[in-house]
Design an enzyme around this catalytic site. Structure first.
Site, short mmCIF file in Angstrom:
data_model
loop_
_atom_site.label_atom_id
_atom_site.label_comp_id
_atom_site.label_asym_id
_atom_site.label_seq_id
_atom_site.Cartn_x
_atom_site.Cartn_y
_atom_site.Cartn_z
N ASP A 75 0.88 -1.17 0.00
CA ASP A 75 0.00 0.00 0.00
C ASP A 75 0.91 1.22 0.00
OD1 ASP A 75 -1.69 2.14 0.67
OD2 ASP A 75 -3.13 0.78 1.58
N LYS A 137 3.04 11.26 -3.74
CA LYS A 137 1.98 10.55 -4.46
C LYS A 137 1.03 11.52 -5.16
CE LYS A 137 -1.55 7.00 -3.58
NZ LYS A 137 -2.11 6.12 -2.53
N GLU A 238 -7.60 0.85 -4.35
CA GLU A 238 -7.60 0.78 -2.89
C GLU A 238 -8.98 0.46 -2.31
OE1 GLU A 238 -5.86 4.52 -1.93
OE2 GLU A 238 -3.85 3.90 -2.53
N ASP A 260 -13.06 6.13 1.10
CA ASP A 260 -11.61 6.10 1.32
C ASP A 260 -11.04 7.52 1.25
OD1 ASP A 260 -8.90 5.71 1.39
OD2 ASP A 260 -8.83 4.23 -0.21
#
Length: 430
Positions: A75, A137, A238, A260
């Site tokens: 992850d 990211k 995810e 999320d």
């Protein structure tokens, strides 16, 4: 699937929330329950169990030869990352060299040219802000025109190359990095730690990405794996990974919404789960919304008050900006369990009159006021995903809250207030 059976569960860490926290508040909506504080790594680990067989067969002209290869699940988060592997037929979160289950997604270069990754890089960020790369990211696979706002939130310099792509400038070694090169260093540490933990070389991985990542961002993530010396066997969304973790071995067919909210992105997915089959009905999200944006509101509030009182703009001071960012993240985390937090930043800057300090108190009410528009932005992707799936909230059996930013009480309250009737809602300790 009666709506009275609906539950909300929390999985995950992100935006600086520690996976080791013992705080697990819960709420109950009549027969509905809300649980928070599970471990993000479980998502990756359980997905790994579903999608990867660590035994790969190679056939020759002679007898069958079976070669065992370790495949890990990673992850790669905006704030923290985790890696999992199969041990004894069960998914296990790999402990890193520092003894932690999560690794900060931070890379730094010292004046001597040494590279630091993880917690050791995060610790020296204040004294080396221009050469410490975090929240990378948010830049991976992006064009410079897409990240104007994000580039203002970091203490390092984000520049544009001749093709309009994002580059991260590192003065310490006089080099510019692509975002995937920095992410590759985080992946490399995760894999090295996994190899030591498993006492076996790891060269293959499954990597999770936000559901709303486009082809360019997914390709860049794969490139980061390749640069790290990894063969990325599969990229998995995810929210889908979270539903796999939650729905493993469940026999009843259910409709699940995965909410999320991580450090850099917000994703929503609606899935049908049952009998080991997971069908994604719809996805939506906002790749410019995450825990970093909540932190920035606190940073801007602190810097604005200081400029009003002292006439100094701290946002132009890279070192002060880094200290403000770390303090804002800490304050946000504390306000998840406290109604107010004290902020103390001694020697934040200095003038001819002497050193200047910040001493103030931030209440949860003020924090929610600062972030009210961010909370409102969470509604649209949820509504879009339900519309695309041709469903209403009464059709859902489960809502899974994933990512550390879902620990913000205002986010939990949004789910309670908007998507359930208040007459059915009460709180109880767990």
């Amino acid at each position: 699937m009666a709506s009275s059976a609906a539950q909300i569960h929390g999985l995950g860490v992100g935006s600086g929330i520690s996976s080791t926290s013992s705080r697990k508040p819960s709420f109950s909506f009549a027969s509905r329950s809300v649980f928070f504080g599970q471990n993000l790594g479980k998502t990756t680990a359980t997905f790994l169990k579903h999608t990867n067989n660590t035994s790969r067969r190679r056939y020759s002209t002679g007898p069958v030869r079976i070669v065992n290869e370790k495949v890990v699940g990673i992850d790669l988060g905006t704030t923290n990352s985790a890696v999992a592997a199969m041990e004894g037929g069960k998914p296990t979160i790999v402990t890193n060299a520092e003894g932690q289950r999560t690794t900060p997604s931070v890379v730094a270069y010292t004046k001597n040219g040494d590279r630091l990754v993880g917690q050791i890089a995060k610790r020296q960020a204040v004294v080396n802000p221009e050469n410490t790369f975090f929240s990378v990211k948010r830049f991976i696979g992006r064009k410079m025109s897409e990240v104007d706002e994000e580039s203002k939130q970091v203490s390092y310099k984000v520049v544009r190359d001749e093709n309009g792509n994002v580059k991260l400038e590192c003065p310490a070694i006089g080099k510019q990095f692509a975002a995937e090169e920095i992410s590759a260093q985080v992946l490399r540490k995760l894999v090295d730690d996994a190899s030591k933990f498993l006492n076996d070389k790891v060269t293959k991985a499954v990597v999770t990405v936000p559901a709303y990542f486009n082809d360019s961002q997914r390709t860049a993530t794969k490139d980061a794996g390749r640069i790290a010396g990894l063969e990325v066997l599969r990229i998995i969304n995810e929210p889908t990974a979270a539903s796999l973790a939650y729905g493993f071995e469940r026999k009843n067919n259910e409709t699940i919404l995965v909410f999320d909210l991580g450090g850099g992105t917000f994703d929503v997915s609606v899935l049908e789960v049952g009998d080991g089959v997971f069908e994604v009905l719809s996805t939506s999200g906002d790749t410019h919304l995450g825990g970093d944006d909540f932190d920035k509101r606190v940073v801007d509030w602190l810097a604005g008050n200081f400029k009003r009182d002292e006439g100094i703009d701290l946002l132009k001071d890279k070192q002060a900006l880094q200290r403000l960012t770390e303090t804002a993240e800490k304050a946000k985390m504390e306000l998840s369990s406290l109604t107010q937090t004290n902020i103390s930043l001694p020697f934040i800057t200095a003038t001819a009159d002497g050193p200047k300090h910040i001493e103030t108190t931030l209440t949860r009410a003020k924090f929610e006021e600062l972030c009210s528009d961010l909370i409102d932005r969470l509604k649209t992707p949820v509504e879009n995903s339900l519309r695309d799936a041709k469903l209403a909230f009464k059709d859902l059996d489960e809502v899974i809250l994933v990512g550390g930013s879902t620990r913000i009480p205002a986010v939990q309250e949004l789910v309670k207030k908007v998507y359930w009737k208040r007459s059915q809602c009460h709180c109880q300790p767990r």
